[in-house]
Design a protein around this motif. Structure first.
Motif, PDB file in Angstrom:
ATOM      1  N   PRO A 155      32.952  32.928  62.277  1.00  0.00           N
ATOM      2  CA  PRO A 155      31.989  33.559  61.368  1.00  0.00           C
ATOM      3  C   PRO A 155      30.618  33.790  62.021  1.00  0.00           C
ATOM      4  CG  PRO A 155      33.179  31.843  60.208  1.00  0.00           C
ATOM      5  CD  PRO A 155      33.566  31.744  61.677  1.00  0.00           C
ATOM      6  N   HIS A 156      30.213  32.899  62.937  1.00  0.00           N
ATOM      7  CA  HIS A 156      28.877  32.998  63.543  1.00  0.00           C
ATOM      8  C   HIS A 156      28.848  33.835  64.817  1.00  0.00           C
ATOM      9  CE1 HIS A 156      30.722  29.818  65.911  1.00  0.00           C
ATOM     10  NE2 HIS A 156      29.778  30.033  66.812  1.00  0.00           N
ATOM     11  N   ALA A 157      30.018  34.107  65.439  1.00  0.00           N
ATOM     12  CA  ALA A 157      30.032  34.837  66.710  1.00  0.00           C
ATOM     13  C   ALA A 157      31.446  35.268  67.069  1.00  0.00           C
ATOM     14  CB  ALA A 157      29.477  33.961  67.825  1.00  0.00           C
ATOM     15  N   LEU A 158      31.529  36.365  67.807  1.00  0.00           N
ATOM     16  CA  LEU A 158      32.777  36.833  68.384  1.00  0.00           C
ATOM     17  C   LEU A 158      32.751  36.377  69.842  1.00  0.00           C
ATOM     18  CD1 LEU A 158      35.367  38.501  68.054  1.00  0.00           C
ATOM     19  CD2 LEU A 158      34.022  40.542  68.625  1.00  0.00           C
ATOM     20  N   VAL A 159      33.656  35.474  70.211  1.00  0.00           N
ATOM     21  CA  VAL A 159      33.557  34.773  71.493  1.00  0.00           C
ATOM     22  C   VAL A 159      34.795  35.039  72.350  1.00  0.00           C
ATOM     23  CG1 VAL A 159      33.293  32.496  72.564  1.00  0.00           C
ATOM     24  CG2 VAL A 159      32.245  32.945  70.349  1.00  0.00           C
ATOM     25  N   ARG A 160      34.559  35.485  73.596  1.00  0.00           N
ATOM     26  CA  ARG A 160      35.636  35.615  74.572  1.00  0.00           C
ATOM     27  C   ARG A 160      35.609  34.358  75.442  1.00  0.00           C
ATOM     28  NH1 ARG A 160      34.267  40.009  77.283  1.00  0.00           N
ATOM     29  NH2 ARG A 160      35.352  41.387  75.855  1.00  0.00           N
ATOM     30  N   LEU A 161      36.657  33.561  75.326  1.00  0.00           N
ATOM     31  CA  LEU A 161      36.751  32.305  76.060  1.00  0.00           C
ATOM     32  C   LEU A 161      37.543  32.506  77.347  1.00  0.00           C
ATOM     33  CD1 LEU A 161      37.600  30.047  72.989  1.00  0.00           C
ATOM     34  CD2 LEU A 161      35.389  30.229  74.154  1.00  0.00           C
ATOM     35  N   HIS A 162      36.934  32.124  78.467  1.00  0.00           N
ATOM     36  CA  HIS A 162      37.573  32.205  79.777  1.00  0.00           C
ATOM     37  C   HIS A 162      37.927  30.776  80.181  1.00  0.00           C
ATOM     38  CE1 HIS A 162      36.099  36.367  80.365  1.00  0.00           C
ATOM     39  NE2 HIS A 162      35.051  35.930  79.679  1.00  0.00           N
ATOM     40  N   PHE A 163      39.206  30.430  80.105  1.00  0.00           N
ATOM     41  CA  PHE A 163      39.647  29.062  80.379  1.00  0.00           C
ATOM     42  C   PHE A 163      39.969  28.893  81.853  1.00  0.00           C
ATOM     43  CE2 PHE A 163      40.629  29.827  75.919  1.00  0.00           C
ATOM     44  CZ  PHE A 163      40.003  28.746  75.343  1.00  0.00           C
ATOM     45  N   CYS A 164      39.395  27.840  82.444  1.00  0.00           N
ATOM     46  CA  CYS A 164      39.606  27.531  83.853  1.00  0.00           C
ATOM     47  C   CYS A 164      40.149  26.117  83.993  1.00  0.00           C
ATOM     48  CB  CYS A 164      38.287  27.607  84.622  1.00  0.00           C
ATOM     49  SG  CYS A 164      37.485  29.219  84.546  1.00  0.00           S
ATOM     50  N   LYS A 165      41.199  25.960  84.781  1.00  0.00           N
ATOM     51  CA  LYS A 165      41.704  24.626  85.088  1.00  0.00           C
ATOM     52  C   LYS A 165      40.889  24.064  86.243  1.00  0.00           C
ATOM     53  CE  LYS A 165      46.523  25.157  83.688  1.00  0.00           C
ATOM     54  NZ  LYS A 165      47.919  25.175  84.185  1.00  0.00           N
ATOM     55  N   VAL A 166      40.466  22.823  86.103  1.00  0.00           N
ATOM     56  CA  VAL A 166      39.668  22.150  87.131  1.00  0.00           C
ATOM     57  C   VAL A 166      40.312  20.800  87.407  1.00  0.00           C
ATOM     58  CG1 VAL A 166      37.394  21.228  87.718  1.00  0.00           C
ATOM     59  CG2 VAL A 166      37.563  23.288  86.308  1.00  0.00           C
ATOM     60  N   ARG A 167      40.711  20.579  88.649  1.00  0.00           N
ATOM     61  CA  ARG A 167      41.348  19.319  89.021  1.00  0.00           C
ATOM     62  C   ARG A 167      40.501  18.505  90.004  1.00  0.00           C
ATOM     63  NH1 ARG A 167      46.746  19.491  87.290  1.00  0.00           N
ATOM     64  NH2 ARG A 167      47.419  21.580  86.693  1.00  0.00           N
ATOM     65  N   ASP A 168      39.380  19.080  90.418  1.00  0.00           N
ATOM     66  CA  ASP A 168      38.541  18.436  91.421  1.00  0.00           C
ATOM     67  C   ASP A 168      37.080  18.475  90.969  1.00  0.00           C
ATOM     68  OD1 ASP A 168      37.644  17.383  93.909  1.00  0.00           O
ATOM     69  OD2 ASP A 168      37.329  19.416  94.667  1.00  0.00           O
ATOM     70  N   TRP A 169      36.479  17.296  90.842  1.00  0.00           N
ATOM     71  CA  TRP A 169      35.060  17.216  90.491  1.00  0.00           C
ATOM     72  C   TRP A 169      34.493  15.911  91.023  1.00  0.00           C
ATOM     73  CZ3 TRP A 169      39.009  16.804  86.995  1.00  0.00           C
ATOM     74  CH2 TRP A 169      39.149  15.571  86.343  1.00  0.00           C
ATOM     75  N   THR A 170      33.169  15.879  91.129  1.00  0.00           N
ATOM     76  CA  THR A 170      32.471  14.663  91.544  1.00  0.00           C
ATOM     77  C   THR A 170      31.423  14.325  90.505  1.00  0.00           C
ATOM     78  OG1 THR A 170      30.877  15.934  92.862  1.00  0.00           O
ATOM     79  CG2 THR A 170      32.829  15.085  94.024  1.00  0.00           C
ATOM     80  N   GLY A 171      31.061  13.047  90.482  1.00  0.00           N
ATOM     81  CA  GLY A 171      30.058  12.573  89.531  1.00  0.00           C
ATOM     82  C   GLY A 171      30.718  11.859  88.374  1.00  0.00           C
ATOM     83  N   ASP A 172      29.945  10.989  87.762  1.00  0.00           N
ATOM     84  CA  ASP A 172      30.419  10.261  86.591  1.00  0.00           C
ATOM     85  C   ASP A 172      30.070  11.057  85.345  1.00  0.00           C
ATOM     86  OD1 ASP A 172      31.312   8.084  88.118  1.00  0.00           O
ATOM     87  OD2 ASP A 172      29.304   7.190  88.123  1.00  0.00           O
ATOM     88  N   LEU A 173      30.951  11.010  84.364  1.00  0.00           N
ATOM     89  CA  LEU A 173      30.702  11.724  83.115  1.00  0.00           C
ATOM     90  C   LEU A 173      29.446  11.201  82.444  1.00  0.00           C
ATOM     91  CD1 LEU A 173      34.284  11.920  81.592  1.00  0.00           C
ATOM     92  CD2 LEU A 173      32.992  13.765  82.658  1.00  0.00           C
ATOM     93  N   GLN A 174      28.556  12.120  82.081  1.00  0.00           N
ATOM     94  CA  GLN A 174      27.326  11.813  81.361  1.00  0.00           C
ATOM     95  C   GLN A 174      27.224  12.803  80.210  1.00  0.00           C
ATOM     96  OE1 GLN A 174      24.030  12.160  84.093  1.00  0.00           O
ATOM     97  NE2 GLN A 174      25.318  11.471  85.786  1.00  0.00           N
ATOM     98  N   MET A 175      27.405  12.330  79.024  1.00  0.00           N
ATOM     99  CA  MET A 175      27.368  13.220  77.861  1.00  0.00           C
ATOM    100  C   MET A 175      25.913  13.516  77.512  1.00  0.00           C
ATOM    101  SD  MET A 175      30.533  13.873  77.261  1.00  0.00           S
ATOM    102  CE  MET A 175      31.050  13.630  78.967  1.00  0.00           C
TER     103      MET A 175
END
Length: 152
Positions: free
Chosen positions: A95-115
């Motif tokens: 209702p608030h927006a028409l959104v085109r979502l581009h989904f990417c698979k990511v299997r490699d990252w660095t850093g600790d999760l920080q919300m």
């Protein structure tokens, strides 16, 4: 919009103008070594607060999907991603927006999760335990199941 583009109507009860501009969003499906994937819960104050989704955000002018994904994941959850595989896309009519979502698979990252936006997170497998799930995320869970990612 091509015939092969999945269109999700997030709320059929609210009429929308026909000429809305599409907002492009890069979405990261972070998949760990065990096949679990990261979902985050939208924080208070955002549209659909409390719903679970894959992390990501809007593309800025001149950005590619991968550039936007790198920036958004660093800003939102504090990780630096390696390769991002552009996987699928869908068009979600919220209702608030028409959104085109581009989904990417990511299997490699660095850093600790920080919300960094105060959101919650969880590593999930199918079927997911968290609810409610954002309407634009539902088809992705079905795609992951058909790809054999994160089975229960």
């Amino acid at each position: 919009m091509s015939a092969s583009t999945l269109v999700v109507d997030a709320d059929q009860e609210h009429p929308r103008p026909a000429d809305r501009k599409v907002v492009d969003v890069a979405v990261g499906i972070l998949i760990d070594a065990s096949g679990a994937y990261l979902l985050t819960r939208r924080p208070h104050g955002k549209v659909y607060a409390g719903y679970w989704e894959f992390p990501g955000g809007k593309l800025e002018a001149g950005e590619t999907v991968e550039q936007a994904l790198r920036r958004e994941l660093q800003e939102e959850i504090g990780v630096t991603i390696g390769a991002a595989e552009l996987w699928r896309q869908s068009l979600v009519d919220y209702p608030h927006a028409l959104v085109r979502l581009h989904f990417c698979k990511v299997r490699d990252w660095t850093g600790d999760l920080q919300m960094r936006e105060g959101q919650e997170f969880g590593w999930e497998r199918l079927p997911v335990r968290c609810a409610p799930v954002l309407p634009g995320t539902v088809p992705v869970l079905e795609w992951l199941a058909s790809d054999g990612v994160g089975p229960a």
